[in-house]
Design an enzyme around this catalytic site. Structure first.
Site, short mmCIF file in Angstrom:
data_model
loop_
_atom_site.label_atom_id
_atom_site.label_comp_id
_atom_site.label_asym_id
_atom_site.label_seq_id
_atom_site.Cartn_x
_atom_site.Cartn_y
_atom_site.Cartn_z
N LYS A 175 16.89 27.17 17.62
CA LYS A 175 17.03 26.64 18.99
C LYS A 175 16.45 27.61 20.02
CE LYS A 175 21.09 23.87 17.80
NZ LYS A 175 21.34 24.23 16.40
N ILE A 224 12.65 33.42 27.52
CA ILE A 224 11.37 33.50 28.21
C ILE A 224 10.24 33.54 27.17
CG2 ILE A 224 12.27 34.59 30.28
CD1 ILE A 224 11.08 37.27 29.12
N GLY A 244 25.15 19.11 6.38
CA GLY A 244 25.58 20.45 5.98
C GLY A 244 26.86 20.43 5.19
#
Ligand code: XMP
Length: 249
Positions: free
Chosen positions: A82, A86, A226
């Site tokens: 994820k 910057i 999962g």
């Protein structure tokens, strides 16, 4: 991945997640992950990693062994990192994960394009690897960010955050998007925007309450599963059952 899914008749992406183990037990954790992959691989088309293994095993130690094992089995390896920082930091993160052997990474479009995710797409596509964007997450609080109504110059009026992210996925040439299986109506809306151009990955099946049939009927191409598999008494049986239910949907 599409070819593997077709030949193995499986749209299941295994999230290879296990609960916390004391760091001194990391060898046991690695063995458990290897064993799970060995018995479950006939029923899946890809394997997704998260911090559950990266943190205790290390990217270039245990996890790289698991990526190699996955590749030897013909499976795609996805890192669910994820990316959300910057640009220069994002670039370094992406370079390390791709260097470890991952085929695709997840990234968060909230961070934007310029000096945000552009560099990640540049690195990925130069290497012919993938970037999968979060469009609507599977947890209950997802609406607080992804479900907001936004107003900006680009859209020339009001739109929903996730619809804007789906359009960005097209504009940025993403290789996949994530929409929670817990929100089949959002999968349907996103699928209407993306058509067949970008596949939808739907996590949240089983433990989080998402349903296989409704996610697939709404337009998901892949189901991320999962704990329903990894924590099952018999993970192979659990994976086969999910694969078979998905094929009947
Ligand atoms: P479970 O055990 O709930 O695991 O089947 C799901 C896996 O998928 C991750 N996850 C997500 N990843 N967007 C993502 O990029 C999401 O909306 C999302 N929901 C769940 C979760 O971290 C776990 O690895």
């Amino acid at each position: 991945m599409e070819q593997t899914a077709r030949s193995k008749k499986s749209s299941i992406v295994l999230a290879l997640d296990f609960p916390f183990e004391k760091p001194e037990n990391r060898n046991r954790l690695l063995s458990k992950a290897e064993r799970t992959l060995e018995i479950v691989h006939p029923y899946i088309c890809a394997v997704k990693f998260n911090r559950h293994l990266i943190l205790p095993l290390g990217t270039f130690n245990g996890v790289q062994k698991l990526i190699k094992k996955a590749h030897d089995m013909g499976l795609t390896a996805i890192m669910d990192c994820k990316i959300n920082d910057i640009g220069s930091t994002n670039q370094t993160i992406a370079e390390y994960y791709y260097a470890a052997g991952f085929d695709a990474l997840t990234a968060n479009p909230f961070v934007g394009w310029e000096e945000g995710l552009k560099v990640v797409f540049d690195v990925a596509h130069k290497l012919k690897h993938g970037v999968i964007l979060l469009v609507y997450m599977s947890h209950k609080g997802a609406w607080e960010g992804y479900g907001q109504t936004i107003c900006n110059a680009e859209t020339d009026g009001k739109t929903l955050q996730y619809a804007s992210f789906a359009k960005k996925a097209l504009k940025w040439d993403a290789d996949g998007v994530v929409v929670g299986a817990t929100y089949p109506e959002k999968i349907r809306e996103v699928h209407e925007i993306l058509g067949k151009k970008i596949p939808i990955y739907a996590p949240g099946i089983g433990v989080q309450g998402g349903k296989i049939e409704s996610a697939l009927k709404a337009g998901a191409s892949y189901l991320i599963v999962g704990r329903t598999i990894t924590l099952a008494e018999n993970p192979a049986e659990a994976a086969k059952k999910i694969r078979d239910l998905a094929n009947q949907a």
